[in-house]
Scaffold this motif. Sequence first.
Motif, mmCIF file in Angstrom:
data_model
loop_
_atom_site.group_PDB
_atom_site.id
_atom_site.type_symbol
_atom_site.label_atom_id
_atom_site.label_comp_id
_atom_site.label_asym_id
_atom_site.label_seq_id
_atom_site.Cartn_x
_atom_site.Cartn_y
_atom_site.Cartn_z
ATOM 1 N N HIS A 80 0.874 -1.177 0.000
ATOM 2 C CA HIS A 80 0.000 0.000 0.000
ATOM 3 C C HIS A 80 0.911 1.226 0.000
ATOM 4 O O HIS A 80 1.874 1.287 0.777
ATOM 5 N N LYS A 134 0.623 4.022 1.212
ATOM 6 C CA LYS A 134 0.669 4.791 2.466
ATOM 7 C C LYS A 134 0.993 3.929 3.678
ATOM 8 O O LYS A 134 0.758 4.338 4.816
ATOM 9 N N ILE A 135 1.531 2.758 3.431
ATOM 10 C CA ILE A 135 1.741 1.828 4.547
ATOM 11 C C ILE A 135 2.701 2.398 5.601
ATOM 12 O O ILE A 135 2.524 2.166 6.795
ATOM 13 N N ALA A 176 1.028 4.485 8.235
ATOM 14 C CA ALA A 176 0.066 3.852 9.148
ATOM 15 C C ALA A 176 0.595 3.938 10.580
ATOM 16 O O ALA A 176 1.796 3.825 10.805
ATOM 17 N N PHE A 212 -6.581 -4.762 -1.094
ATOM 18 C CA PHE A 212 -7.045 -3.376 -1.011
ATOM 19 C C PHE A 212 -7.884 -3.075 -2.249
ATOM 20 O O PHE A 212 -7.444 -3.335 -3.375
ATOM 21 N N PHE A 224 -5.927 -4.814 7.809
ATOM 22 C CA PHE A 224 -6.090 -3.358 7.904
ATOM 23 C C PHE A 224 -7.481 -2.902 7.521
ATOM 24 O O PHE A 224 -8.139 -3.496 6.679
ATOM 25 N N GLU A 236 -9.123 0.663 6.165
ATOM 26 C CA GLU A 236 -8.724 1.962 5.630
ATOM 27 C C GLU A 236 -9.839 2.963 5.902
ATOM 28 O O GLU A 236 -10.995 2.708 5.575
ATOM 29 N N GLN A 237 -9.493 4.052 6.538
ATOM 30 C CA GLN A 237 -10.502 5.099 6.738
ATOM 31 C C GLN A 237 -9.850 6.459 6.578
ATOM 32 O O GLN A 237 -8.844 6.743 7.230
ATOM 33 N N GLY A 288 -8.027 7.608 4.325
ATOM 34 C CA GLY A 288 -6.641 7.510 3.873
ATOM 35 C C GLY A 288 -5.662 6.990 4.911
ATOM 36 O O GLY A 288 -4.458 6.958 4.677
ATOM 37 N N ILE A 289 -6.174 6.579 6.076
ATOM 38 C CA ILE A 289 -5.289 6.033 7.113
ATOM 39 C C ILE A 289 -5.565 4.539 7.267
ATOM 40 O O ILE A 289 -6.710 4.095 7.222
ATOM 41 N N LEU A 290 -4.477 3.784 7.440
ATOM 42 C CA LEU A 290 -4.626 2.342 7.608
ATOM 43 C C LEU A 290 -4.564 1.985 9.095
ATOM 44 O O LEU A 290 -3.578 2.263 9.771
ATOM 45 N N ASN A 293 -14.640 -5.230 4.280
ATOM 46 C CA ASN A 293 -13.361 -5.611 3.677
ATOM 47 C C ASN A 293 -13.255 -7.092 3.423
ATOM 48 O O ASN A 293 -12.763 -7.519 2.384
#
Length: 289
Positions: A43, A45-46, A49, A102, A129, A131-132, A134-136, A160
Amino acid sequence: MQKFSLHTHTVGFDGNNSEEEMVRRAEELGWNKIGFSNHFIVHEKIEEAPMYKYAKIGGYNNIYSSSFDEAVAKFESHYKRIDDLQSKTKIKILKGMEVDFFAGEEWRKGFEKAIAYLKPDYLIGSAHFVEQDGILFNSHDVKKSSKIEQQKLITRYWQNVRATANSGLFDFLAHLDLIKKVGLGQEDLWAEEEKKTIEAIKNANVMVEINTSSYKQGDEPYPSRRIMKMIADERVKVLFSDDAHDVKRLGADFDRAYKTAKECGIKNFYSDDGSRNFFKLIIADRQNS
Ligand SMILES: [Zn+2]
Ligand SMILES: [Zn+2]
């Protein structure tokens, strides 16, 4: 009793033993095969997180990648070691992955390209995970959230799991009620989400694992007895996983989990003759059923 595990982790990812040590233990147990399913978690943006800094401190941040190229490189050397090991080993060694799915077209394109290149034998779908905005969030982050946020995140978690089943990418789904790990999602009010999920799994014709790693902290596997009864009602096919991160856990508590699954009414256990390629075998199963 099932004499294999397809859900295992090794050194280089977050496991504690090498591929070779795991294979030797599988031989000692009299298994005909073992599958490795290290984490494939990609991901962009991992690293942002909340859990990432703890992963770094704990030294297991290597299981996370912010690009597919990065993940492919890790698996390439791992799969190469498996090929070398297979050439001097009798029992079948399968190349798998435990994949965090994802939603989104970009992710799917990248994933399909990675799979076409790495050619794993089978794929396990996981949802570690949520995702909400943009945050994991992982399960520990969900635990740290406010009560209201928790409700939202757990609802999203089950969405998910359904999306993972519906993606059509996976042979089986891992630890369905993983949030149980942090004591969440066990109230009766979640039965409805669970039921919807089991129905989706049935319709998607995916298998579910009964994962014995939760015996380290409780008296039932993943998923719970409540969910196993739903699995029995829908006649979803199951297999046993130890989610072993070391040789000691290979095949651990399979007898216990089998007994509980039977008590919950499960009859549809996966079995095979061990002679064919596992992934293709499941594909054949899907077409036959
Ligand atoms: Zn997992
Ligand atoms: Zn795992």
